[in-house]
Design a protein around this motif. Structure first.
Motif, short mmCIF file in Angstrom:
data_model
loop_
_atom_site.label_atom_id
_atom_site.label_comp_id
_atom_site.label_asym_id
_atom_site.label_seq_id
_atom_site.Cartn_x
_atom_site.Cartn_y
_atom_site.Cartn_z
N CYS A 11 -9.70 -65.92 -63.78
CA CYS A 11 -10.05 -66.87 -62.71
C CYS A 11 -11.00 -67.95 -63.21
N VAL A 14 -8.98 -70.49 -65.16
CA VAL A 14 -8.23 -71.38 -64.25
C VAL A 14 -9.19 -72.38 -63.60
N SER A 57 -1.44 -74.97 -68.44
CA SER A 57 -0.95 -75.03 -67.07
C SER A 57 -0.52 -73.65 -66.64
N LEU A 58 -0.53 -73.42 -65.32
CA LEU A 58 -0.16 -72.11 -64.78
C LEU A 58 1.33 -72.05 -64.50
N THR A 59 1.93 -70.90 -64.79
CA THR A 59 3.28 -70.63 -64.34
C THR A 59 3.22 -70.24 -62.87
N GLU A 60 4.37 -70.10 -62.24
CA GLU A 60 4.38 -69.67 -60.84
C GLU A 60 3.74 -68.29 -60.71
N ARG A 63 0.00 -68.68 -60.86
CA ARG A 63 -0.62 -69.13 -59.60
C ARG A 63 -0.74 -67.98 -58.61
N TYR A 66 -3.53 -65.66 -59.75
CA TYR A 66 -4.85 -66.28 -59.52
C TYR A 66 -5.30 -66.08 -58.08
N HIS A 67 -4.44 -66.40 -57.11
CA HIS A 67 -4.85 -66.31 -55.71
C HIS A 67 -5.05 -64.86 -55.27
#
Length: 295
Positions: A11, A14, A57-60, A63, A66-67
């Motif tokens: 986290c 990111v 960059s984040l992949t799907e 993401r 992360y959340h």
């Protein structure tokens, strides 16, 4: 692999948009962080972060992770804060951002007592007159003086109020005369603060109602403390916030001009990123600061 520590590291990467900046925040090497994330990706069977030599960059899946990780970490922090009590809860690293003048004149004098009260807490105080990106800078809390908060992604707690006034040194008034009305100000040498929201336009309220005064500062500086020193030296007239002007006025170095005319007061706000809230470290710091402001 410590899953919670890895979640926290992920986290932070990111949030900071960089392995190197996250590693600096966490006090580890970027290579170690990279290895931990690779192990995490291997355990999940998917790629979370795509990296090139210039950007990440984040992949799907990244993401989503992360959340979900944020929710888990927030829940863990709430449980820990609930279980801990007293000074034992106040530990770790607190990163504070503030303007140069407020940090120097208000926060710095109260830091010794605060750090003595919480010896297990490390504090970083960063001073910058420009509004910084809190997440990008890795700050836990930013102290801002504003008439209004415009960024909906942040949450703010008011901890005090600042009043603005017009000041000059007795020596300046002795040779240049005493302005008694706002219309007198343009005939004087005005010194302005570059980042002020009233650098060239003063909105005040006087006995007869609102007044808007256009000014053209002959000298413009990027520091309220430098502005204060110029005024004390008799270089002209200018506006100062109360936490900057109170000391020189008490010592007779400055006098208040146009006392019947007032600027709108501004709030001293403690700002955090909305998703982070205000944890025990931040709350302890703000309670200490607010008590000092009232004193």
């Amino acid at each position: 692999m410590d899953k919670l520590s890895t979640m926290q590291a992920y986290c932070r990467i990111v949030d900071r948009g960089s392995f190197a900046r996250a590693a600096e925040d966490l006090g580890v090497s970027a290579a170690l962080l990279s290895r931990e994330i690779r192990l995490l990706e291997d355990s999940l069977g998917t790629t979370l972060i795509t990296r090139t030599t210039r950007r990440m960059s984040l992949t799907e899946a990244g993401r989503v992770y992360y959340h979900e990780a944020l929710g888990i970490l927030d829940a863990v922090h709430r449980v820990e804060d609930h279980i801990r009590d007293g000074a034992g809860a106040i530990r770790g690293h607190l990163k504070v951002n503030a303007s140069n003048s407020f940090g120097t004149l208000v926060i710095a004098p109260v830091l010794p007592a605060f750090t003595a009260a919480f010896p297990d807490l490390r504090v970083t105080l960063s001073l910058d007159d420009r509004v910084v990106d809190m997440v990008e800078g890795g700050f836990d809390v930013s102290i801002r003086i504003r008439s209004a908060m415009r960024d909906s992604t942040l949450i703010a707690r008011k901890i005090g109020t600042v009043h603005q006034g017009v000041f000059a040194a007795p020596s300046y008034v002795a040779h240049a005369g005493l302005p008694t009305r706002p219309d007198d100000i343009p005939h004087h040498k005005v010194i302005g603060f570059l980042l002020s929201d009233h650098l060239t336009s003063w909105d005040m309220v006087g006995p007869d109602g609102p007044v808007n005064l256009s000014v053209d500062p002959a000298v413009r500086v990027g520091s309220s403390i430098v502005l204060r020193d110029l005024l004390v030296a008799g270089a002209g007239v200018g506006t100062l916030p109360s936490f900057v002007s109170d000391g020189p006025v008490a010592r007779g170095e400055l006098v208040r001009l146009l006392p019947d005319y007032r600027f709108a007061p501004r709030d001293i706000c403690a700002v955090t990123a909305a998703r982070l809230g205000m944890d025990a470290r931040v709350m302890a710091f703000l309670d200490h600061l607010q008590a000092a402001l009232k004193g």
